[in-house]
Design a protein around this motif. Structure first.
Motif: not given
Length: 148
Positions: A19-20, A58-65, A71-72
């Protein structure tokens, strides 16, 4: 190279790097970036390589938002660990816009890319970049057009 510059390139970091990097190349606002869905892109075929629960790119390792503050927080830590000058995720948006202006992209196009309602907003925010680009053109134009 423990703790060196290569530490940011480990595969486990890709959830943050992607995402960055995309933000730097797109100029999206943080919420726009993390709300981006596969159906809004041209890369549906890449979706199988990425785990997501609700179609977000762009999600977490588990696919969650991903939470915007996560991110910040990661980016702030990365900047601190890298001993780079302090910049924020939002700074990537400004970098994107400034590079477009420096490259001679018309202001109305830059404004549209950034999602500004008025080109005057872009002109006000990026007046310094516009002035630098004009100064650069003044110095380069005579050299390009000089008869040899």
């Amino acid at each position: 190279m423990p703790g060196g510059s290569r530490s940011c390139c480990r595969p486990s970091r890709s959830k943050w790097r992607a995402p960055i990097t995309f933000d730097l190349l797109s100029g999206l606002r943080r919420a726009e970036l993390l709300g981006l869905r596969w159906q809004d892109t041209r890369w549906e075929q890449l979706r199988d390589a990425w785990e997501d629960q609700d179609g977000r790119v762009f999600t977490t390792d588990t696919g969650a938002p991903m939470f915007p503050d996560s991110l910040t927080q990661w980016f702030s830590g990365f900047i601190a660990r890298s001993a780079m000058p302090k910049v924020t995720v939002h700074s990537l948006r400004h970098t994107y816009a400034s590079l477009m202006i420096a490259d001679g992209v018309p202001l109305v196009v830059v404004s549209r890319q950034l999602g500004h309602a008025q080109a005057s907003t872009t002109a006000n925010v990026y007046a310094h970049a516009i002035a630098s680009a004009r100064l650069r053109q003044c110095w380069i134009w005579p050299v390009r057009n000089k008869k040899i």
